[in-house]
Design an enzyme around this catalytic site. Structure first.
Site, PDB file in Angstrom:
ATOM      1  N   SER A   7       0.478  -6.027   9.233  1.00  0.00           N
ATOM      2  CA  SER A   7       0.163  -5.218   8.053  1.00  0.00           C
ATOM      3  C   SER A   7       1.148  -5.531   6.940  1.00  0.00           C
ATOM      4  CB  SER A   7       0.238  -3.730   8.391  1.00  0.00           C
ATOM      5  OG  SER A   7       0.304  -2.977   7.196  1.00  0.00           O
ATOM      6  N   HIS A  32      -3.807  -7.493   8.025  1.00  0.00           N
ATOM      7  CA  HIS A  32      -4.187  -6.106   7.750  1.00  0.00           C
ATOM      8  C   HIS A  32      -3.672  -5.706   6.362  1.00  0.00           C
ATOM      9  CE1 HIS A  32      -5.381  -2.063   9.132  1.00  0.00           C
ATOM     10  NE2 HIS A  32      -4.302  -1.615   8.486  1.00  0.00           N
ATOM     11  N   ASP A  34      -3.535  -2.733   3.574  1.00  0.00           N
ATOM     12  CA  ASP A  34      -3.665  -1.281   3.417  1.00  0.00           C
ATOM     13  C   ASP A  34      -3.810  -0.891   1.950  1.00  0.00           C
ATOM     14  OD1 ASP A  34      -3.309  -0.156   6.141  1.00  0.00           O
ATOM     15  OD2 ASP A  34      -1.389  -1.208   6.030  1.00  0.00           O
ATOM     16  N   MET A  36      -4.247   2.103  -0.595  1.00  0.00           N
ATOM     17  CA  MET A  36      -4.063   3.566  -0.648  1.00  0.00           C
ATOM     18  C   MET A  36      -4.234   4.065  -2.080  1.00  0.00           C
ATOM     19  SD  MET A  36      -0.653   4.039   1.628  1.00  0.00           S
ATOM     20  CE  MET A  36      -0.430   3.187   3.177  1.00  0.00           C
ATOM     21  N   HIS A  65      -8.043  -2.123   5.110  1.00  0.00           N
ATOM     22  CA  HIS A  65      -8.067  -0.727   5.555  1.00  0.00           C
ATOM     23  C   HIS A  65      -8.005   0.154   4.311  1.00  0.00           C
ATOM     24  CE1 HIS A  65      -5.685   2.634   7.884  1.00  0.00           C
ATOM     25  NE2 HIS A  65      -6.885   3.036   7.499  1.00  0.00           N
ATOM     26  N   MET A  67      -7.660   3.386   2.627  1.00  0.00           N
ATOM     27  CA  MET A  67      -7.256   4.795   2.705  1.00  0.00           C
ATOM     28  C   MET A  67      -7.516   5.390   1.333  1.00  0.00           C
ATOM     29  SD  MET A  67      -3.914   4.277   5.080  1.00  0.00           S
ATOM     30  CE  MET A  67      -3.884   2.522   4.743  1.00  0.00           C
ATOM     31  N   MET A 136      -6.350   5.719  14.298  1.00  0.00           N
ATOM     32  CA  MET A 136      -5.008   5.883  13.710  1.00  0.00           C
ATOM     33  C   MET A 136      -4.088   6.510  14.756  1.00  0.00           C
ATOM     34  SD  MET A 136      -5.068   4.659  10.635  1.00  0.00           S
ATOM     35  CE  MET A 136      -3.352   5.054  10.326  1.00  0.00           C
ATOM     36  N   GLY A 141      -0.814   6.691   5.691  1.00  0.00           N
ATOM     37  CA  GLY A 141      -0.107   6.811   4.405  1.00  0.00           C
ATOM     38  C   GLY A 141       1.206   6.064   4.321  1.00  0.00           C
ATOM     39  N   GLY A 143       4.155   3.286   6.462  1.00  0.00           N
ATOM     40  CA  GLY A 143       4.552   2.462   7.598  1.00  0.00           C
ATOM     41  C   GLY A 143       5.771   3.070   8.286  1.00  0.00           C
ATOM     42  N   GLY A 144       6.099   2.548   9.430  1.00  0.00           N
ATOM     43  CA  GLY A 144       7.343   2.925  10.105  1.00  0.00           C
ATOM     44  C   GLY A 144       7.347   4.274  10.792  1.00  0.00           C
ATOM     45  N   ASP A 174      -3.649   1.501  14.824  1.00  0.00           N
ATOM     46  CA  ASP A 174      -2.833   1.308  13.628  1.00  0.00           C
ATOM     47  C   ASP A 174      -1.791   2.409  13.529  1.00  0.00           C
ATOM     48  OD1 ASP A 174      -1.826   0.762  11.124  1.00  0.00           O
ATOM     49  OD2 ASP A 174      -3.715   1.069  10.044  1.00  0.00           O
ATOM     50  N   GLY A 175      -0.521   1.997  13.582  1.00  0.00           N
ATOM     51  CA  GLY A 175       0.581   2.933  13.387  1.00  0.00           C
ATOM     52  C   GLY A 175       1.524   2.974  14.562  1.00  0.00           C
ATOM     53  N   GLY A 176       2.754   2.564  14.314  1.00  0.00           N
ATOM     54  CA  GLY A 176       3.786   2.668  15.342  1.00  0.00           C
ATOM     55  C   GLY A 176       3.678   1.665  16.469  1.00  0.00           C
ATOM     56  N   GLY A 196       3.010  -3.395  11.366  1.00  0.00           N
ATOM     57  CA  GLY A 196       3.675  -3.547  10.073  1.00  0.00           C
ATOM     58  C   GLY A 196       5.168  -3.745  10.237  1.00  0.00           C
ATOM     59  N   SER A 197       5.886  -2.630  10.436  1.00  0.00           N
ATOM     60  CA  SER A 197       7.348  -2.727  10.543  1.00  0.00           C
ATOM     61  C   SER A 197       7.775  -3.508  11.786  1.00  0.00           C
ATOM     62  CB  SER A 197       7.976  -1.329  10.533  1.00  0.00           C
ATOM     63  OG  SER A 197       7.307  -0.479  11.430  1.00  0.00           O
TER      64      SER A 197
END
Ligand code: DX5
Ligand code: ZN
Length: 240
Positions: A7, A32, A34, A36, A65, A67, A136, A141, A143-144, A174-176, A196-197
């Site tokens: 991401s 990916h 994002d 927003m 993606h 959002m 999700m 909203g 990253g990290g 998606d996320g973490g 992402g991160s």
């Protein structure tokens, strides 16, 4: 099949082009992206000009993606900018079914994302036409954030629903997602892993991070195969 989707939200925007090319060189199949709007989610990221600018640099699948509230207003332009997969949130669409139809009419694949609090029933009647479901594993909203392990049962349920549909639908999380969480996501049935991160963290190079994450994910998927297929693992997990 396992696919990693770095991401770019966590990339270094002062040299975004180089970061994108490094992802491709390291073997990432999806990128990916994002978008927003500051409405559906609190933050504003980037939009059409950025997608247009990086499109000529890469032949990776652009996984956009959105959002964005009422995303049907923008899918046409997002497609023109070079998106291959356009994912909209079930919570953000007034008429989800027609939004997915619109994405298909543009010749693009369509994904449906659901927030952590949204039940699996939100996608049930769209499995006949969705190409991907995005679960999700954080609130959208930023990253990290920390992976919500509570979503594992949701991933399992959707994998089972996909199996029952008989259609070839990707299941993205998606996320973490990082080396500590990728295995539980894959064991729950996810096959597209946004990161992402975990990729753009400067602890190691982008290429090294992608290599580590891909190896861990494939290993986890291999364990699924050893257990005689995904469906069996789903049953085992549900019995825990
Ligand atoms: C968050 C975005 C994610 C984000 C993931 O709302 O949708 O794609 O970039 O970032 P990490 O992998 O750092 O949780
Ligand atoms: Zn995302």
């Amino acid at each position: 099949m396992i696919k990693l989707a770095p991401s770019i939200l966590s990339a270094d925007f002062s040299h975004l082009g180089q970061d994108v090319m490094e992802c491709e060189k390291a073997g990432a199949e999806l990128l990916h992206i994002d978008v927003m709007d500051g409405m559906f989610v609190p933050s504003i990221s980037f939009g059409m000009p950025v997608i247009r600018a990086i499109r000529p640099l890469s032949s990776m699948t652009f996984d956009v993606h959105m959002m964005v509230q009422d995303p049907e207003r923008y899918v046409e332009e997002i497609a023109r900018c070079g998106a291959d997969i356009i994912t909209v949130h079930a919570e953000a669409c007034r008429h989800l079914d027609s939004c997915i139809q619109k994405i298909h009419s543009l010749g693009r694949k369509a994904g449906i994302a659901i927030d952590p609090a949204t039940p699996v029933s939100a996608v049930k009647y769209e499995l006949y036409q969705a190409d991907m479901i995005l679960v999700m594993t954080v609130n959208p909203g930023f990253g990290g954030q920390k992976y919500l392990s509570e979503m594992n049962t949701k991933i399992l349920k959707i994998r089972e629903m996909i199996r029952e549909s008989g259609r070839d639908i990707d299941l993205e999380v998606d996320g973490g997602i990082n080396p500590a969480t990728v295995e539980e996501a894959v064991h729950s049935g996810a096959n597209v892993l946004v990161c992402g991160s975990g990729v753009f963290n400067k602890k190691a190079s982008i290429g090294e991070n992608i290599e580590i994450m891909t190896a861990l994910a494939r290993k986890a998927a291999g364990e699924i195969a050893e257990n005689d297929g995904n469906a069996n693992v789903c049953e085992n997990e549900e019995n825990r």
